[in-house]
Each structure stands twice: as structure tokens, then as C-alpha cells.
Design an enzyme around this catalytic site. Structure first.
Site, PDB file in Angstrom:
ATOM      1  N   HIS A   1      -3.103  -3.466  -0.637  1.00  0.00           N
ATOM      2  CA  HIS A   1      -2.009  -4.035  -0.503  1.00  0.00           C
ATOM      3  C   HIS A   1      -1.735  -5.265   0.551  1.00  0.00           C
ATOM      4  CE1 HIS A   1      -2.889  -1.497   3.366  1.00  0.00           C
ATOM      5  NE2 HIS A   1      -2.004  -0.964   2.800  1.00  0.00           N
TER       6      HIS A   1
ATOM      7  N   ASP B   1       2.179   1.841  -3.179  1.00  0.00           N
ATOM      8  CA  ASP B   1       2.489   2.034  -2.230  1.00  0.00           C
ATOM      9  C   ASP B   1       3.792   3.395  -1.011  1.00  0.00           C
ATOM     10  OD1 ASP B   1       0.723   2.755   0.192  1.00  0.00           O
ATOM     11  OD2 ASP B   1       1.803   1.208   1.620  1.00  0.00           O
TER      12      ASP B   1
ATOM     13  N   GLU C   1      -7.153   6.050  -0.037  1.00  0.00           N
ATOM     14  CA  GLU C   1      -7.050   5.412   0.668  1.00  0.00           C
ATOM     15  C   GLU C   1      -7.576   5.408   2.127  1.00  0.00           C
ATOM     16  OE1 GLU C   1      -3.463   2.165   2.354  1.00  0.00           O
ATOM     17  OE2 GLU C   1      -2.901   4.107   1.144  1.00  0.00           O
TER      18      GLU C   1
ATOM     19  N   GLY D   1       4.419   3.267   4.340  1.00  0.00           N
ATOM     20  CA  GLY D   1       4.025   3.377   2.484  1.00  0.00           C
ATOM     21  C   GLY D   1       5.478   2.530   2.968  1.00  0.00           C
TER      22      GLY D   1
END
Length: 390
Positions: free
Chosen positions: A227, A284, A140, A319
Site C-alpha cells: 500500500h 486492504d 502482513e 484497512g
């Protein structure tokens, strides 16, 4: 907190379950697992022989629910340990998440230097040889939009070159499953093409792209929206942004962090309604998942967790402290049908990263990963089957 077992050797019969599988709910069902793979499914009291026989209604009470193992394609840690901190930390975090139903996971890495990411990806490739629950890695970053950096160190963000992208993919020796890239940054679309050509999945995220650029990214081969809603343009009636573009594109899976912090429950329901069968419930999660409030680190940034909400000093959410069993409960509470919420933890994420032939369902031939929940959707027991072939 679930009890975890291996189903990889011998035969195991789980019976008297409400089976939630492949989008259907079947009462009084049984599943026979032989040598870590599903051998047979059935209904009723005419049960096959097995070395171990488990009446799940005795373990979990009336309304006991059996599902395939949950698969998290995007998480960063848990139980006080961060996935960026090496093999022992990964195993610590995975033990906690497994007890909450997540039988297999992709190890997500936040932005670091190319040298650090290359070393971590290679280490995860090694881990994949020994730990059957590790499906590979997800990078990521670092190829993200600084304006939507979230909890990524802005000093380490960079525009991609084909060589840099290939270097990271090569370090994973075929185990990098996913790379999140902002398609609008210089070299972004070409980087997506390099990822797809390697056999990994390109994801769109941490981006300021409008719907035209996002459509170009999906046409270039990207198949995941990282996300959904978070770290991207919102939906506006004159500027629809990435979420509606992804929802309208049947090639695309939309990740969702259903902790009621990243997404309001009404928005969770909207995602499931707009992209049926294409939502993947991710955690996440950072190190504080399954742990306590306090000070943590994520990719070198300080994170403060208060009341289960993780933030970096800038105020960005860093997160989550989510586990997938909690995501299931939150999705159902938001009005998502149980069968669809389970699909979003199993079949959809498995297919999104190329494991749909073996994981995400309790069909004959699939891996014997199963989660037993009570009627309140609390994890009672978890079984993990054989090793995936890939």
C-alpha cells in the site's frame, strides 16, 4: 451487486461487449469460454456456437463493459467477516467480494503470534485445495516497524530470524504468496532473501526505510511495495522515500488503496503516471467492507467504522471498507484511463504474485474469469472459470 456464475463446465459465449483487456478497449467484442478457459476472442456478429450464449448488452445495457476477473492481492475481510477468523469467515467475505468483481484473492493476515499465523497459513493452504478462488496467503507482519505499525498489535511485532520466516513459509506448503517486511529492522534484508528463495514474493511495507535501504531491499529481491504511501515515509524533496524509489524500479509493483481516504485522487493519478503498468489496485478491506458502520475487530484490535472509514483507537486507519469495483470507479474519476485502471485490477496483480500465465487477461488459454459492468462501472454479472494450475 453482481450475479456470480461458474464458467468452468461446458461452453459460454459472451457477446456484444465493450471489451477492456490487456490495456486495450475493443467494441462489439465476443469471448468464447470452454471448460473454464478462454478459447477464442472476436469482434462483430459472426458468432461461434456455444452451449450458453449471453448478449451482455441485454444484461447491462448500452455501453456494457467486459473485463477479466479482478484479483485482490491484499485484503483482510468483508461482509462482517475477518479473514483471520477461519474458513467460514473467509468464504463469507469472499462471496461478497466476488459479487463485486473479485474472482480470485489472496487472503491477507494481520500480525499475530507465530503459532497463530502458522496455523492460519496452514488452514489457507488447505482451503486452496477446495476453493479455487483462493490464491494463497499474504503475511502482513509480524516483521514490521513499530513506528509504522498502522493497525497491527505492537505487542506482537518482532524482528525476523531466518528460522521464523522459514517456519511460516513452510506452514503454507508453497501457498504463501507474499510477505510484507520492513527491510530496515534487524534481520530485515536477510528475511526478504529467505522469502524470495522460497518462491514467494517479498514486499516492502510498514517501514521507516529511506530510499537507500528500499533500493537495497529491491536488489535483495523484493518486488512489491505494500500500500504505497501508507505506513511509510512520505515523499519529501530532500528525502524521497520508498514510493519514488519503487516507481523508478521496473521490477516493482506498487499496491494502491484507492478509496479516496488512504490516497487523495491526485496522488492516485500520480502513482499511475509515475509507475505505468505497475500499479495494483488492492482493497486492504477489513470486515466492514460491504457491511455497515460499527465496532469490529482486526487482529485482536478494536476498530470503529464511521462513515465507511475504519480506525483503531490510536487513530490509525485500520484497512478500508473498499471493494474493487469501487476502486475502479474511483481511479477513473481520478483521471486514470479505463484501460489502465482495469489493468491495475487484473493483469498487474496477477503477474505480481506469479499468476500472470493464467489470470488477469481474457487471452486464449487463460482462465475464464470475466466481469460485466454497466456504463457507470457497476457490476452486473461475474463469471469464474477453471482452477489455477499452481
Amino acid at each position: 451487486m453482481g450475479m456470480t456464475h461458474s464458467s468452468a463446465e461446458g461452453s459460454l459465449l459472451l457477446h456484444s461487449a465493450r471489451l477492456v483487456n490487456d490495456g486495450f478497449i475493443v467494441d462489439d467484442a465476443w469471448v468464447l469460454i470452454e471448460n473454464g478457459r478462454v478459447a477464442e476472442l472476436g469482434v462483430g456478429r459472426d458468432l461461434p456456437d456455444a452451449g450458453t450464449v449471453v448478449d451482455v448488452s441485454e444484461l447491462a445495457g448500452p455501453g456494457a463493459i467486459l473485463t477479466p476477473g479482478f484479483i485482490d492481492i491484499h485484503g483482510h475481510g468483508g461482509a462482517g467477516a475477518a479473514f483471520d477468523d477461519g474458513i467460514a469467515a473467509i468464504r463469507t467475505a469472499r462471496d461478497m467480494h466476488r459479487s463485486r468483481g473479485t474472482t480470485r484473492a489472496v487472503v491477507s493476515l494481520v500480525t499475530g503470534s507465530l503459532d497463530a499465523l502458522e496455523a492460519r497459513v496452514a488452514e489457507i493452504a488447505d482451503l486452496r485445495e477446495t476453493d479455487a478462488d483462493i490464491l494463497g496467503s499474504h503475511l502482513e507482519g509480524p516483521f514490521l516497524d513499530p513506528g509504522h505499525k498502522g493497525a497491527h498489535d505492537p505487542e506482537l511485532l518482532r524482528d525476523p530470524t531466518a528460522d521464523d520466516v522459514q517456519r511460516l513459509l513452510d506452514a503454507g506448503r508453497g501457498t504463501v504468496r507474499q510477505m510484507t517486511i520492513a527491510p530496515e529492522i534487524p534481520g530485515g534484508l536477510e528475511a526478504l532473501r529467505v522469502v524470495v528463495a522460497s518462491g514467494a514474493v517479498a514486499a516492502v511495507g510498514h517501514t521507516d526505510a529511506d530510499d537507500d535501504v528500499v533500493r537495497a531491499a529491491f536488489d535483495a529481491g523484493a518486488t512489491i511495495l505494500t500500500h504505497a504511501f501508507n505506513a511509510m515515509r512520505p515523499i519529501h524533496h530532500r528525502d524521497p522515500g520508498p514510493v519514488l524509489t519503487a516507481a523508478a524500479d521496473h521490477r516493482v509493483t506498487l499496491e494502491a488503496i484507492v478509496d479516496n481516504i488512504h490516497l487523495h485522487p491526485h496522488v492516485t493519478k500520480l502513482l499511475f503516471d509515475e509507475a505505468p503498468g505497475r500499479v495494483a489496485l488492492i482493497t486492504d478491506s477489513m470486515a466492514a467492507a460491504g457491511s455497515v458502520d460499527g465496532e469490529y475487530s482486526l487482529g485482536g484490535l478494536r476498530v470503529t467504522v464511521r462513515d465507511g472509514v475504519a480506525r483503531v483507537d490510536s487513530g490509525s486507519i485500520a484497512g478500508s471498507t473498499l471493494t474493487q469495483d469501487a476502486a475502479l470507479r474511483n481511479a477513473v474519476a481520478a483521471g486514470v484511463p479505463l484501460s489502465e485502471a482495469v489493468r491495475a485490477l487484473t493483469e498487474t496483480p496477477a503477474a505480481a504474485i506469479g499468476f500472470g500465465e493464467e489470470l488477469g487477461s481474457l487471452r486464449p488459454g487463460m482462465l475464464g474469469d470475466a466481469v460485466l459492468l454497466d456504463a457507470d462501472l457497476r457490476v452486473v454479472s461475474v463469471w469464474t472459470g477453471a482452477r489455477p494450475a499452481r
